[in-house]
Design a protein around this motif. Structure first.
Motif, PDB file in Angstrom:
ATOM      1  N   ALA A  27       0.840  -1.211   0.000  1.00 58.16           N
ATOM      2  CA  ALA A  27       0.000   0.000   0.000  1.00 58.16           C
ATOM      3  C   ALA A  27       0.869   1.254   0.000  1.00 58.16           C
ATOM      4  O   ALA A  27       0.599   2.221  -0.706  1.00 58.16           O
ATOM      5  CB  ALA A  27      -0.936  -0.013   1.210  1.00 58.16           C
ATOM      6  N   LYS A  28       1.962   1.218   0.791  1.00 55.52           N
ATOM      7  CA  LYS A  28       2.835   2.400   0.898  1.00 55.52           C
ATOM      8  C   LYS A  28       3.840   2.492  -0.247  1.00 55.52           C
ATOM      9  O   LYS A  28       4.614   3.444  -0.317  1.00 55.52           O
ATOM     10  CB  LYS A  28       3.627   2.323   2.214  1.00 55.52           C
ATOM     11  CG  LYS A  28       2.806   2.720   3.440  1.00 55.52           C
ATOM     12  CD  LYS A  28       3.711   2.768   4.671  1.00 55.52           C
ATOM     13  CE  LYS A  28       3.184   1.875   5.783  1.00 55.52           C
ATOM     14  NZ  LYS A  28       4.166   1.321   6.676  1.00 55.52           N
ATOM     15  N   GLY A  29       3.881   1.463  -1.106  1.00 57.21           N
ATOM     16  CA  GLY A  29       4.851   1.481  -2.194  1.00 57.21           C
ATOM     17  C   GLY A  29       6.270   1.154  -1.747  1.00 57.21           C
ATOM     18  O   GLY A  29       7.224   1.362  -2.492  1.00 57.21           O
ATOM     19  N   VAL A  30       6.441   0.647  -0.507  1.00 56.99           N
ATOM     20  CA  VAL A  30       7.780   0.240  -0.045  1.00 56.99           C
ATOM     21  C   VAL A  30       8.262  -0.926  -0.903  1.00 56.99           C
ATOM     22  O   VAL A  30       9.431  -1.011  -1.275  1.00 56.99           O
ATOM     23  CB  VAL A  30       7.736  -0.176   1.442  1.00 56.99           C
ATOM     24  CG1 VAL A  30       9.049  -0.812   1.871  1.00 56.99           C
ATOM     25  CG2 VAL A  30       7.405   1.024   2.314  1.00 56.99           C
ATOM     26  N   ILE A  31       7.346  -1.853  -1.197  1.00 54.47           N
ATOM     27  CA  ILE A  31       7.635  -2.910  -2.177  1.00 54.47           C
ATOM     28  C   ILE A  31       6.787  -2.624  -3.404  1.00 54.47           C
ATOM     29  O   ILE A  31       5.565  -2.486  -3.311  1.00 54.47           O
ATOM     30  CB  ILE A  31       7.293  -4.302  -1.607  1.00 54.47           C
ATOM     31  CG1 ILE A  31       8.160  -4.610  -0.380  1.00 54.47           C
ATOM     32  CG2 ILE A  31       7.481  -5.379  -2.680  1.00 54.47           C
ATOM     33  CD1 ILE A  31       7.852  -5.942   0.279  1.00 54.47           C
ATOM     34  N   ARG A  32       7.463  -2.507  -4.541  1.00 54.53           N
ATOM     35  CA  ARG A  32       6.748  -2.266  -5.792  1.00 54.53           C
ATOM     36  C   ARG A  32       6.682  -3.552  -6.583  1.00 54.53           C
ATOM     37  O   ARG A  32       7.607  -4.343  -6.588  1.00 54.53           O
ATOM     38  CB  ARG A  32       7.465  -1.194  -6.630  1.00 54.53           C
ATOM     39  CG  ARG A  32       7.247   0.179  -6.093  1.00 54.53           C
ATOM     40  CD  ARG A  32       8.145   1.190  -6.789  1.00 54.53           C
ATOM     41  NE  ARG A  32       8.246   2.377  -5.951  1.00 54.53           N
ATOM     42  CZ  ARG A  32       7.299   3.312  -5.885  1.00 54.53           C
ATOM     43  NH1 ARG A  32       6.215   3.222  -6.646  1.00 54.53           N
ATOM     44  NH2 ARG A  32       7.439   4.351  -5.082  1.00 54.53           N
ATOM     45  N   HIS A  33       5.590  -3.698  -7.278  1.00 54.57           N
ATOM     46  CA  HIS A  33       5.320  -4.946  -7.970  1.00 54.57           C
ATOM     47  C   HIS A  33       5.066  -4.605  -9.432  1.00 54.57           C
ATOM     48  O   HIS A  33       4.274  -3.721  -9.744  1.00 54.57           O
ATOM     49  CB  HIS A  33       4.094  -5.584  -7.311  1.00 54.57           C
ATOM     50  CG  HIS A  33       3.684  -6.841  -7.972  1.00 54.57           C
ATOM     51  ND1 HIS A  33       4.502  -7.942  -7.999  1.00 54.57           N
ATOM     52  CD2 HIS A  33       2.562  -7.176  -8.638  1.00 54.57           C
ATOM     53  CE1 HIS A  33       3.885  -8.906  -8.662  1.00 54.57           C
ATOM     54  NE2 HIS A  33       2.708  -8.466  -9.064  1.00 54.57           N
ATOM     55  N   HIS A  34       5.739  -5.297 -10.317  1.00 51.23           N
ATOM     56  CA  HIS A  34       5.740  -4.878 -11.716  1.00 51.23           C
ATOM     57  C   HIS A  34       5.011  -5.878 -12.613  1.00 51.23           C
ATOM     58  O   HIS A  34       5.345  -7.061 -12.649  1.00 51.23           O
ATOM     59  CB  HIS A  34       7.194  -4.724 -12.181  1.00 51.23           C
ATOM     60  CG  HIS A  34       7.328  -4.405 -13.623  1.00 51.23           C
ATOM     61  ND1 HIS A  34       6.754  -3.288 -14.201  1.00 51.23           N
ATOM     62  CD2 HIS A  34       7.948  -5.064 -14.635  1.00 51.23           C
ATOM     63  CE1 HIS A  34       7.029  -3.276 -15.491  1.00 51.23           C
ATOM     64  NE2 HIS A  34       7.750  -4.341 -15.789  1.00 51.23           N
ATOM     65  N   ILE A  35       4.000  -5.389 -13.324  1.00 53.96           N
ATOM     66  CA  ILE A  35       3.297  -6.231 -14.310  1.00 53.96           C
ATOM     67  C   ILE A  35       3.902  -5.990 -15.687  1.00 53.96           C
ATOM     68  O   ILE A  35       4.009  -4.849 -16.135  1.00 53.96           O
ATOM     69  CB  ILE A  35       1.790  -5.916 -14.319  1.00 53.96           C
ATOM     70  CG1 ILE A  35       1.169  -6.345 -12.983  1.00 53.96           C
ATOM     71  CG2 ILE A  35       1.099  -6.618 -15.493  1.00 53.96           C
ATOM     72  CD1 ILE A  35      -0.315  -6.118 -12.886  1.00 53.96           C
ATOM     73  N   HIS A  36       4.295  -7.075 -16.338  1.00 52.26           N
ATOM     74  CA  HIS A  36       4.878  -6.963 -17.676  1.00 52.26           C
ATOM     75  C   HIS A  36       3.780  -6.688 -18.703  1.00 52.26           C
ATOM     76  O   HIS A  36       3.885  -5.790 -19.538  1.00 52.26           O
ATOM     77  CB  HIS A  36       5.602  -8.272 -18.014  1.00 52.26           C
ATOM     78  CG  HIS A  36       6.248  -8.287 -19.359  1.00 52.26           C
ATOM     79  ND1 HIS A  36       7.486  -7.743 -19.578  1.00 52.26           N
ATOM     80  CD2 HIS A  36       5.826  -8.783 -20.551  1.00 52.26           C
ATOM     81  CE1 HIS A  36       7.815  -7.900 -20.855  1.00 52.26           C
ATOM     82  NE2 HIS A  36       6.817  -8.519 -21.475  1.00 52.26           N
ATOM     83  N   GLN A  37       2.701  -7.471 -18.634  1.00 47.15           N
ATOM     84  CA  GLN A  37       1.626  -7.310 -19.619  1.00 47.15           C
ATOM     85  C   GLN A  37       0.381  -8.039 -19.132  1.00 47.15           C
ATOM     86  O   GLN A  37       0.471  -9.030 -18.409  1.00 47.15           O
ATOM     87  CB  GLN A  37       2.069  -7.910 -20.962  1.00 47.15           C
ATOM     88  CG  GLN A  37       1.210  -7.463 -22.142  1.00 47.15           C
ATOM     89  CD  GLN A  37       1.742  -7.971 -23.479  1.00 47.15           C
ATOM     90  OE1 GLN A  37       2.968  -8.099 -23.641  1.00 47.15           O
ATOM     91  NE2 GLN A  37       0.853  -8.272 -24.410  1.00 47.15           N
ATOM     92  N   THR A  38      -0.787  -7.529 -19.533  1.00 49.73           N
ATOM     93  CA  THR A  38      -2.048  -8.206 -19.234  1.00 49.73           C
ATOM     94  C   THR A  38      -2.667  -8.679 -20.548  1.00 49.73           C
ATOM     95  O   THR A  38      -2.752  -7.913 -21.517  1.00 49.73           O
ATOM     96  CB  THR A  38      -3.027  -7.253 -18.517  1.00 49.73           C
ATOM     97  OG1 THR A  38      -2.416  -6.801 -17.308  1.00 49.73           O
ATOM     98  CG2 THR A  38      -4.328  -7.955 -18.175  1.00 49.73           C
ATOM     99  N   LEU A  39      -3.055  -9.946 -20.586  1.00 55.06           N
ATOM    100  CA  LEU A  39      -3.701 -10.508 -21.788  1.00 55.06           C
ATOM    101  C   LEU A  39      -5.067 -11.066 -21.382  1.00 55.06           C
ATOM    102  O   LEU A  39      -5.268 -11.414 -20.218  1.00 55.06           O
ATOM    103  CB  LEU A  39      -2.869 -11.655 -22.368  1.00 55.06           C
ATOM    104  CG  LEU A  39      -1.475 -11.342 -22.884  1.00 55.06           C
ATOM    105  CD1 LEU A  39      -0.437 -11.555 -21.803  1.00 55.06           C
ATOM    106  CD2 LEU A  39      -1.159 -12.225 -24.092  1.00 55.06           C
ATOM    107  N   PRO A  40      -5.982 -11.192 -22.333  1.00 60.66           N
ATOM    108  CA  PRO A  40      -7.255 -11.818 -21.984  1.00 60.66           C
ATOM    109  C   PRO A  40      -7.074 -13.320 -21.717  1.00 60.66           C
ATOM    110  O   PRO A  40      -6.157 -13.937 -22.267  1.00 60.66           O
ATOM    111  CB  PRO A  40      -8.135 -11.582 -23.215  1.00 60.66           C
ATOM    112  CG  PRO A  40      -7.198 -11.249 -24.319  1.00 60.66           C
ATOM    113  CD  PRO A  40      -5.935 -10.719 -23.723  1.00 60.66           C
ATOM    114  N   LEU A  41      -7.964 -13.863 -20.893  1.00 64.00           N
ATOM    115  CA  LEU A  41      -7.844 -15.276 -20.488  1.00 64.00           C
ATOM    116  C   LEU A  41      -7.683 -16.210 -21.679  1.00 64.00           C
ATOM    117  O   LEU A  41      -6.892 -17.166 -21.626  1.00 64.00           O
ATOM    118  CB  LEU A  41      -9.085 -15.678 -19.666  1.00 64.00           C
ATOM    119  CG  LEU A  41      -9.142 -17.140 -19.180  1.00 64.00           C
ATOM    120  CD1 LEU A  41      -7.978 -17.460 -18.256  1.00 64.00           C
ATOM    121  CD2 LEU A  41     -10.470 -17.422 -18.454  1.00 64.00           C
ATOM    122  N   GLU A  42      -8.424 -15.910 -22.772  1.00 63.87           N
ATOM    123  CA  GLU A  42      -8.363 -16.837 -23.917  1.00 63.87           C
ATOM    124  C   GLU A  42      -6.980 -16.865 -24.564  1.00 63.87           C
ATOM    125  O   GLU A  42      -6.680 -17.768 -25.340  1.00 63.87           O
ATOM    126  CB  GLU A  42      -9.471 -16.518 -24.945  1.00 63.87           C
ATOM    127  CG  GLU A  42      -9.573 -15.076 -25.388  1.00 63.87           C
ATOM    128  CD  GLU A  42     -10.525 -14.227 -24.521  1.00 63.87           C
ATOM    129  OE1 GLU A  42     -10.655 -14.544 -23.308  1.00 63.87           O
ATOM    130  OE2 GLU A  42     -11.120 -13.266 -25.029  1.00 63.87           O
TER     131      GLU A  42
END
Ligand code: NAP
Ligand code: NAP
Lengths: 315, 315
Positions: free
Chosen positions: A278-293
């Motif tokens: 929540a505080k951004g002390v640990i940042r989490h990086h998403i490479h890409q989002t694809l649809p389930l199919e």
């Protein structure tokens, strides 16, 4: 409902399947986003069967909305993140109530879905099992990977000196930006020489191939935790060397734990890690989002090594 | 003063040597009785050199009277038992104050001298490191040995189920009389088959030869502690099997620990074990007491395997 099925040729296709039946203590979650894990690739290839009694469908973590609270005291419509033994590559998944987490403050469904597995893995091993104290030195193998990047940030926050291994200059640079202090290119240097007797804690994902070197790198009263076996299952242990340091070796896995254990880990991770997200002390990086199919394409991308950070499937 | 010296031909003889000089924080103890340990035989044979900076004289435990309190706040004339890195086969020994223990209530100098090493070893490994909980199953290798007999009694007192290995029917019977529940003759049976997945804790003195079997015998979340390597130093570890149980392996030694560690162990052992000795909950058996000048004979007796319980040298 729709769910991804693994065909005989190991291709992933969207198919019609039955909605899961709720067992006592479970809720039905309408899935919004699913985190893709390397373990999913193994399972699709037939190497990592789900624990007995759990869904055959892939998917170890998701976020969504409670559709049916079953016999629990949760509320329909509640937004949740879920740690799963399987079943998330689908429109609906049955979740034991102990494995429900809140969505971290400020997080989207996609971000929440893809942080559960790594957060629970890192916290249960480093926070709950090995214990991290300020001033200790922690060695993280594969510092630039999903587990590694998370572990670096946690350990720096807790006041440790962090050493990492990675396979290229660029990846080591990425570790450095997250706070890593000692950078070792495992293709060029022997980490056991650089860190001989220095590591109070080691988080290992390599297994057999690094067993002897890890014991060399351990400091007095050191504790290494093995969570992956990318370098093989059986290795020679020099007990004399371990004894001379009073060292400890643990090996753990998250998925096969029983419900009580998982509930305990989920509770502790929510308490200790969610505020840091929540505080951004640990940042989490998403490479890409694809649809389930496009699950098949996501697996291919992970296989090809073109991913830095997490892949997410949206439903 | 008189002390035992190891001659070039490895014979033990009484000789005149300098009294030890006190370092800061040490007291001089006039030795009344010394416990004989298997490690003393190893050291006499040149295989187990004393840690740097400690006495060359044999002897890891003793009881006696404070002769000179040095710069400490202890009292001259106080009766004490001592955990030592060496030096007890002598009229006087210098002891770091953290390694002084009271004489257990009702104990003679001989009894006190011969219980320190085993009590500190068993408690530091089973009580402080691995932790014993009622209802757990503990496997003790060499149940009829010095470490084994002590560990059986402690574990039964704490409410555990105790399994032991030993090499004969008579020795297993002795273990049974101390409370052991599962008796395995290691010459006739494979303990790993009998105890597969059943052992929450294992106290091992064999090392390499039993490593794989011990991992098989471990239960979920099991913890084995290796304190001896009578069966070799290097063994193959099946990390996959350990991981499937979330097992932990530690290996420890007492003698090489630093002063703070030893003081901590001595304090905790005095707190938790001394009352059990005073009440007779744990009984400690002396095989025979010989005068210090017969150290050679004592070593020969231990070597020949004709000893059940402890040998003591009186000074
Ligand atoms: N036991 C559990 O509960 C649990 C849970 C989650 C994950 N895991 C395991 O943890 C491991 C990492 O997962 P992840 O999601 O972080 O995967 P990931 O993002 O794909 O990371 C894999 C990492 O392995 C590193 N690597 C490969 N060969 C190496 C070597 N010889 N020395 C050092 N590092 C090496 C890679 O580093 P480079 O890219 O720099 O080469 C990469 O950082 C996997 O094995 C996974 O199965 C276990
Ligand atoms: N790390 C430390 O801090 C520390 C401290 C003290 C002692 N130790 C070690 O602990 C061990 C035991 O010490 P101790 O004083 O109890 O010695 P002990 O009284 O001589 O006992 C040795 C034991 O080993 C058993 N044994 C031999 N081969 C065996 C096998 N294949 N399977 C199972 N048991 C076997 C013997 O059983 P049988 O007689 O029935 O054959 C005997 O009970 C020694 O190796 C010693 O070096 C370590």
């Amino acid at each position: 409902m729709k769910a991804i099925q693994v065909q005989d040729d190991q291709q992933l296709v969207l198919a019609d399947v039955e909605r899961p039946e709720l067992k006592p203590g479970e809720v039905l979650v309408k899935v919004k986003a699913v985190g893709v894990n390397r373990a999913d690739l193994l399972q699709a290839a037939g190497h990592y069967p789900p624990p007995p009694g759990t869904s055959e469908v892939l998917g170890l973590e998701c976020a969504g909305v409670i559709e049916d609270a079953g016999d629990t005291d949760r509320e329909q419509g509640e937004k949740v993140a879920c740690l799963l033994a399987g079943g998330a590559y689908a429109e609906y998944v049955a979740v034991p109530q102990g494995q429900l987490m809140p969505i971290p403050e400020g997080y989207s469904f996609e971000e929440a879905a893809s942080v559960v597995e790594v957060a629970c893995t890192v916290w249960s091993n480093l926070g709950m099992l090995a214990g991290l104290e300020p001033g200790q030195t922690l060695l993280i193998h594969g510092g630039a990977g999903g587990i590694g990047t998370f572990a670096i940030q946690l350990a720096k926050h807790l006041g440790l000196t962090v050493a990492v291994t990675a396979g290229s200059k660029e990846k080591l640079q990425a570790c450095k930006e997250l706070g890593a202090d000692v950078l070792i290119n495992y293709k060029e240097e022997d980490f056991a020489e650089v860190l001989k007797n220095k590591c109070d804690r080691i988080l290992d994902i390599i297994g057999a191939k690094y067993l002897d070197q890890n014991v060399k790198a351990l400091a007095k009263d050191g504790h290494m935790v093995i969570i992956g076996m990318q370098g093989g299952v059986k290795g020679e242990l020099n007990i004399g060397r371990l004894l001379s340091k009073r060292g400890t070796i643990s090996a753990t896995a998250l998925r096969a734990r029983d419900l009580d254990d998982k509930a305990n880990i989920v509770r502790s991770t929510t308490e200790h890690i969610w505020p840091l997200l929540a505080k951004g002390v640990i940042r989490h990086h998403i490479h890409q989002t694809l649809p389930l199919e496009q699950a098949q394409r996501a697996h291919q991308m992970l296989q090809d090594g073109e991913v830095t950070g997490k892949l997410v499937l949206s439903v």
